[in-house]
Motif scaffolding. Structure first.
Motif, short mmCIF file in Angstrom:
data_model
loop_
_atom_site.label_atom_id
_atom_site.label_comp_id
_atom_site.label_asym_id
_atom_site.label_seq_id
_atom_site.Cartn_x
_atom_site.Cartn_y
_atom_site.Cartn_z
N ARG A 198 0.82 -1.22 0.00
CA ARG A 198 0.00 0.00 0.00
C ARG A 198 0.86 1.27 0.00
O ARG A 198 0.52 2.26 -0.65
CB ARG A 198 -0.95 -0.01 1.20
CG ARG A 198 -2.10 -0.97 0.96
CD ARG A 198 -3.13 -0.98 2.07
NE ARG A 198 -4.26 -1.74 1.61
CZ ARG A 198 -5.51 -1.30 1.52
NH1 ARG A 198 -5.80 -0.09 1.93
NH2 ARG A 198 -6.48 -2.06 1.05
N SER A 199 1.97 1.23 0.74
CA SER A 199 2.83 2.42 0.76
C SER A 199 3.47 2.64 -0.61
O SER A 199 3.61 3.79 -1.06
CB SER A 199 3.91 2.29 1.83
OG SER A 199 3.33 2.09 3.09
N ALA A 200 3.84 1.55 -1.27
CA ALA A 200 4.44 1.69 -2.61
C ALA A 200 3.43 2.31 -3.56
O ALA A 200 3.77 3.21 -4.34
CB ALA A 200 4.89 0.32 -3.12
N GLU A 201 2.19 1.84 -3.49
CA GLU A 201 1.16 2.41 -4.37
C GLU A 201 1.01 3.91 -4.09
O GLU A 201 0.88 4.72 -5.01
CB GLU A 201 -0.19 1.71 -4.12
CG GLU A 201 -0.21 0.27 -4.60
CD GLU A 201 -1.43 -0.52 -4.11
OE1 GLU A 201 -1.85 -1.44 -4.82
OE2 GLU A 201 -1.94 -0.24 -3.00
N MET A 202 1.06 4.27 -2.80
CA MET A 202 0.89 5.67 -2.42
C MET A 202 2.10 6.53 -2.81
O MET A 202 1.93 7.70 -3.17
CB MET A 202 0.63 5.76 -0.92
CG MET A 202 0.22 7.14 -0.45
SD MET A 202 -1.18 7.80 -1.38
CE MET A 202 -2.16 8.47 -0.08
N ILE A 203 3.30 5.95 -2.76
CA ILE A 203 4.51 6.72 -3.12
C ILE A 203 4.36 7.31 -4.53
O ILE A 203 4.70 8.45 -4.79
CB ILE A 203 5.78 5.83 -3.02
CG1 ILE A 203 6.15 5.60 -1.55
CG2 ILE A 203 6.96 6.47 -3.77
CD1 ILE A 203 7.22 4.54 -1.33
N LYS A 204 3.82 6.49 -5.43
CA LYS A 204 3.67 6.97 -6.82
C LYS A 204 2.72 8.17 -6.89
O LYS A 204 3.04 9.19 -7.49
CB LYS A 204 3.17 5.81 -7.69
CG LYS A 204 2.89 6.19 -9.12
CD LYS A 204 4.13 6.65 -9.86
CE LYS A 204 3.75 7.30 -11.17
NZ LYS A 204 4.89 7.90 -11.84
N TYR A 205 1.53 8.03 -6.30
CA TYR A 205 0.56 9.14 -6.36
C TYR A 205 1.09 10.37 -5.62
O TYR A 205 0.93 11.50 -6.08
CB TYR A 205 -0.78 8.72 -5.76
CG TYR A 205 -1.63 7.94 -6.74
CD1 TYR A 205 -2.25 8.59 -7.81
CD2 TYR A 205 -1.78 6.58 -6.62
CE1 TYR A 205 -3.01 7.88 -8.73
CE2 TYR A 205 -2.55 5.85 -7.52
CZ TYR A 205 -3.16 6.51 -8.58
OH TYR A 205 -3.91 5.81 -9.49
N ALA A 206 1.70 10.14 -4.46
CA ALA A 206 2.19 11.27 -3.66
C ALA A 206 3.30 12.01 -4.41
O ALA A 206 3.37 13.23 -4.39
CB ALA A 206 2.68 10.78 -2.30
N SER A 207 4.16 11.25 -5.10
CA SER A 207 5.26 11.89 -5.84
C SER A 207 4.71 12.74 -6.97
O SER A 207 5.11 13.90 -7.14
CB SER A 207 6.19 10.82 -6.45
OG SER A 207 6.72 10.03 -5.43
#
Ligand code: NAD
Length: 436
Positions: A198-207
């Motif tokens: 889940r954090s990996a998925e979020m890293i992309k959107y947050a970046s």
């Protein structure tokens, strides 16, 4: 390692080709037969510097193959990458139909244990859903692990970015799967950051959301600079000298476009909504960008009053230089508004015209050079800062145009340079003697 990559767009094809370059054996799969036939001939269906040469080399050396048959492509592969599109739905969500279809294809066609790696940009929780779809279909016959491995390449420098990226993010909840991904990627020599799915998925959107925020922020500063008589380029340089801010993504212009920032910012607002979070900051970022794309038409109307019947040269159509991608390009909004206002549009782009013709209004005319686009024009819009646009001498505008009035959406010329020529030069966030 034997790998399959599903989807041969900007991400899938570049990933597949670069994985072969570091020694893996890759089969790229796409449902588009025409693309497959081209790629088998060693022809890249997308424009991406350096890609065709690497493709040909690895086809010749026997590491790279292509198929439109999923079952054939998955045979004996231990790792399958998903790199299909996740475009925006009408409501602004990420459309997961292509990812889910691939998950079903994997579930139906694999004949051994697999690690499924999602490169597509997908909302938090999607990888778990992908795993569920596949596991349900294989019904315990094979082990299925899932890894989120979001992609950070930029179109126009995708090959370079793949070999020299800042980080590779691996989101997994199994050490075994994470280690396999680490092993595959080790030859790139790029720092690997391991986290949960889940954090990996979020890293992309947050970046992407953060980068879009930087762009909208500097564009708002630019709009203020115009009104207050400051120069946004000097302001950005002064800001960027602060390490905490950094000097990248501080270039004022006519907004971000492309296949990622617009859809990913919009999807993140939706994702926040699922958990009753109102992402006001990001909503403003999107709103600022939507307004910024119209800036040149607004300036032209302020200057001319009515632009009906005016002949306009639009220089550059792709959403940025060195790509043929027209998705969410600022040129779309600008050309549509120009046509609606009754202007006559002559556009030029070194690479993107075939893609532009599919989406821009029919009445647009296309030129085969900057010079020919400028011929007899009442004013010009600089939309994409291709080298050949940036390097066009201001003399050419004077020689070719009916009236050399330039609205430069990318600040290609220094103000001192523009002041040496008999052109009426308007840019972004930099006040000139012409006011706007
Ligand atoms: P794209 O639209 O260029 O390519 C997608 C490809 O997938 C197409 O060739 C299509 O025919 C193929 N496809 C669709 N369904 C298929 C199926 N069932 N089986 C096989 N092939 C299928 O997409 P893209 O720009 O490469 O983006 C892919 C993903 O990567 C998206 O989620 C995007 O957000 C993300 N991403 C893109 C970029 C970028 O710069 N383009 C950068 C980072 C991340």
């Amino acid at each position: 390692m034997e790998i399959a990559v599903v989807g041969t767009g900007y991400v899938g094809l570049v990933t597949g080709v670069c994985l072969t370059e570091i020694g893996h054996y890759v089969t790229c799969i796409d449902i588009d037969e025409d693309k497959i036939n081209l790629m088998r001939e060693g022809i890249s269906p997308i424009y991406e510097p350096g890609l065709s040469d690497l493709m040909k080399k690895n086809i010749d050396e026997g590491r790279l193959t292509f198929t439109s048959n999923h079952s054939e492509g998955f045979a004996n592969k231990k790792v399958i990458y998903i790199a299909v599109g996740t475009p925006q739905t009408k409501e602004g969500k990420a459309d997961l139909q292509y990812v889910e279809k691939v998950a079903a294809d994997i579930g139906h066609h694999i004949n051994n244990d697999v690690i499924v790696v999602t490169k597509s940009t997908v909302p938090v929780g999607t990888n778990e859903k992908v795993r569920e779809i596949i596991r349900e279909l294989v019904n315990g016959k094979f082990e299925v692990e899932i890894v989120s491995n979001p992609e950070f390449l930029r179109e126009g420098s995708a090959v370079q970015d793949t070999f020299h990226g800042d980080r590779i993010v691996i989101g997994a909840d199994s050490d075994k799967a994470a280690s396999v991904l680490e092993e595959i990627n080790r030859p790139f020599g790029i720092p690997i950051y391991k986290t949960d799915i889940r954090s990996a998925e979020m890293i992309k959107y947050a970046s992407n959301a953060f980068l879009a925020t930087k762009i909208s922020f500097v564009n708002e500063i630019s709009n203020l600079c115009e009104k207050l008589g400051a120069n946004v380029e000097d302001v950005a340089t002064g800001m960027g000298m602060d390490d905490r801010i950094g000097n990248k993504f501080l270039k004022a212009g006519i907004g971000y476009g492309g296949s990622c920032f617009p859809k990913d910012t919009s999807a993140l607002v939706q994702i926040a909504g699922y958990v009753q979070h109102d992402f006001n900051l990001l909503k403003s970022v999107i709103e600022v960008n939507n307004d910024q794309r119209r800036l040149l038409v607004k300036k032209a109307k302020e200057r001319f009053g009515n632009i009906e019947g005016k002949r306009v040269a639009v220089l550059g159509l792709a959403f940025k230089p060195n790509t043929d991608d027209m998705r969410e390009a600022a040129s779309i909004t600008l050309c549509e508004e120009l046509i609606q206002s009754g202007a006559e549009v002559v556009a030029y782009d070194p690479i993107a015209i075939p893609n532009a013709k599919k989406i821009l209004p029919q009445s647009i005319q296309y030129a085969d050079s900057v010079e020919n686009a400028l011929e007899n024009a009442d004013f010009a819009f600089i939309v994409t800062e291709w080298d050949e646009v940036k390097n066009t001498e201001l003399d050419v505008y004077i020689k070719k145009m009916k009236t050399p009035v330039i609205f430069d959406g990318r600040n290609c010329y220094a103000l001192e340079e523009a002041a040496k020529y008999a052109v009426e030069y308007h840019s972004v966030g930099r006040k000139t003697q012409f006011g706007i």
